[in-house]
Design a protein around this motif. Structure first.
Motif, mmCIF file in Angstrom:
data_model
loop_
_atom_site.group_PDB
_atom_site.id
_atom_site.type_symbol
_atom_site.label_atom_id
_atom_site.label_comp_id
_atom_site.label_asym_id
_atom_site.label_seq_id
_atom_site.Cartn_x
_atom_site.Cartn_y
_atom_site.Cartn_z
ATOM 1 N N VAL A 200 68.884 -11.770 16.712
ATOM 2 C CA VAL A 200 68.128 -12.135 17.525
ATOM 3 C C VAL A 200 67.283 -13.357 17.286
ATOM 4 C CG1 VAL A 200 65.624 -11.319 18.560
ATOM 5 C CG2 VAL A 200 67.708 -9.609 18.082
ATOM 6 N N LYS A 201 67.172 -14.207 17.971
ATOM 7 C CA LYS A 201 66.509 -15.751 17.755
ATOM 8 C C LYS A 201 65.342 -15.997 18.496
ATOM 9 C CE LYS A 201 68.711 -17.450 14.194
ATOM 10 N NZ LYS A 201 67.681 -17.810 13.098
ATOM 11 N N ALA A 202 64.966 -15.249 19.579
ATOM 12 C CA ALA A 202 63.967 -15.562 20.475
ATOM 13 C C ALA A 202 63.246 -14.238 20.897
ATOM 14 C CB ALA A 202 64.197 -16.462 21.744
ATOM 15 N N VAL A 203 62.090 -13.970 20.975
ATOM 16 C CA VAL A 203 61.330 -13.032 21.648
ATOM 17 C C VAL A 203 60.522 -13.464 23.026
ATOM 18 C CG1 VAL A 203 59.729 -11.091 21.444
ATOM 19 C CG2 VAL A 203 61.333 -11.495 19.709
ATOM 20 N N ILE A 204 60.851 -13.169 24.343
ATOM 21 C CA ILE A 204 60.046 -13.646 25.269
ATOM 22 C C ILE A 204 59.120 -12.609 25.877
ATOM 23 C CG2 ILE A 204 60.288 -14.636 27.681
ATOM 24 C CD1 ILE A 204 63.008 -15.734 26.595
ATOM 25 N N VAL A 205 57.933 -12.956 26.039
ATOM 26 C CA VAL A 205 57.026 -11.691 26.765
ATOM 27 C C VAL A 205 56.611 -12.386 27.864
ATOM 28 C CG1 VAL A 205 54.852 -10.670 26.585
ATOM 29 C CG2 VAL A 205 56.220 -11.053 24.409
ATOM 30 N N ASP A 206 56.892 -11.874 29.082
ATOM 31 C CA ASP A 206 56.438 -12.683 30.513
ATOM 32 C C ASP A 206 55.824 -11.463 31.143
ATOM 33 O OD1 ASP A 206 56.188 -14.357 32.610
ATOM 34 O OD2 ASP A 206 58.263 -13.872 33.268
ATOM 35 N N SER A 207 54.370 -11.327 31.160
ATOM 36 C CA SER A 207 53.523 -12.118 30.546
ATOM 37 C C SER A 207 52.354 -11.323 29.768
ATOM 38 C CB SER A 207 52.964 -12.781 31.818
ATOM 39 O OG SER A 207 51.567 -12.214 32.075
#
Length: 334
Positions: A200-207
């Motif tokens: 895992v290289k990215a954790v995205i929280v939208d929003s």
């Protein structure tokens, strides 16, 4: 300043504390910065015993010094830069998203925040062959949109499915569920998501603002506490697991009427980098353009307030290319 007292560590007895004070050694800082041989003679104690006490107090109460060069080398060895897939945004971000940090996209409705998040997720999963955690708090996530973007990159259905499998989606609609998810990921969920699909290289929280802002109005103290918890677990996760955290935020207006990211001053210190996204042609309501502008409003690496334009269709050029391919096939068949 930590005052020396009896029982702080083995060997630091009442008589020695009294002798140290007589020698004008009253704090831990005084002791560790003193000449051990000279101090041992003054206090009638062995050098070996005093040195052992010093070593224990150093471990308990002071930080071991680290040179700036060592810190910089550690930073270089642990930090990775992930391209967003869009050259204009990468240039603003000084090459892309940095692991170990939180990057924020702020903007009003229709500014393209979610589309950028989709594009980043697709680029990392397909081109870098790494996994992405995508946390949707607004209900705006659609797998068909990701597939449409992937169809731009490859016609191979198997490759498209493999890329989709590397994007792990969580749909959460309150801050408590978000916190549970983040703590679970930090406690082992990131390693589980990495099995068979790249790390895992990215954790995205939208929003992030969608689940926090409602609490800041009614119960501001509770809302502030929960916001700080979210910020804390995101920051430690990004640093400890060497991932890039990308969050989106809404816009509000200051007392002077200026547009600014939401969640207040306390949150403003959390993201290392902040971009403000806006529509370029705000007057085109009925036929909105895909052009957007991004303004760098916070950065530790770049000059702030620089601006760049980019096209949201950059990640979904399949709409144009598929149409042109279809026309060519039709022309060939006829």
């Amino acid at each position: 300043m930590v005052v020396l007292r009896e029982g702080m560590c083995p060997g630091l007895e009442e008589g020695l504390v009294r002798d140290l004070r007589a020698a004008d050694i009253k704090t831990v800082e005084d002791l560790v910065s003193s000449d051990m041989e000279e101090l041992a003679q003054k206090c009638s104690v062995s050098y070996k015993a005093l040195f052992a006490i010093r070593r224990v107090l150093l471990a308990q109460h002071t930080a071991f010094p680290v040179s700036g060069a060592d810190l910089y080398e550690e930073l270089l060895s642990s930090t990775a830069i992930l391209s967003t897939g869009n050259p204009s945004l990468d240039k603003l971000l000084d090459s892309g998203l940095y692991t170990g940090e939180i990057t924020e996209l702020s903007g009003g409705p229709g500014s393209g925040k979610s589309q950028v998040c989709f594009g980043v997720a697709v680029h990392i999963s397909f081109h870098l062959k790494q996994s992405v955690i995508f946390i949707d708090t607004t209900g705006g996530f659609t797998a068909s949109r990701l597939l449409q973007m992937l169809q731009t990159e490859t016609r191979n259905t198997e490759e498209q499915m493999e890329a989709l499998q590397r994007i792990h989606v969580f749909r959460l609609f309150d801050v408590y569920a978000l916190l549970d998810c983040l703590y679970s990921l930090r406690g082992g969920g990131l390693q589980q998501a990495s099995v068979g699909g790249g790390s895992v290289k990215a954790v995205i929280v939208d929003s992030v603002s969608a689940v926090i802002s409602p609490l800041l109005g009614g119960k501001p103290n509770e809302g502030m506490s929960l916001m700080i918890q979210v910020a804390g677990v995101l920051k430690t996760m990004a640093k400890d697991f060497n991932v890039a955290a990308l969050v989106t935020n809404y816009l509000t207006r200051s007392g002077g009427g200026e547009v600014q990211p939401g969640l207040g001053v306390s949150w403003s210190h959390i993201p290392r980098t902040r971009l403000l996204l806006e529509r370029v042609d705000k007057a085109a309501v009925f036929s909105p353009s895909s052009l957007r502008s991004a303004t760098l409003i916070k950065s530790s690496r770049q000059r702030c307030h620089i601006r760049a334009e980019f096209d949201l269709k950059w990640w979904s050029r399949s709409e144009d290319t598929s149409s042109s391919r279809k026309r060519k096939l039709e022309e060939t068949d006829s």
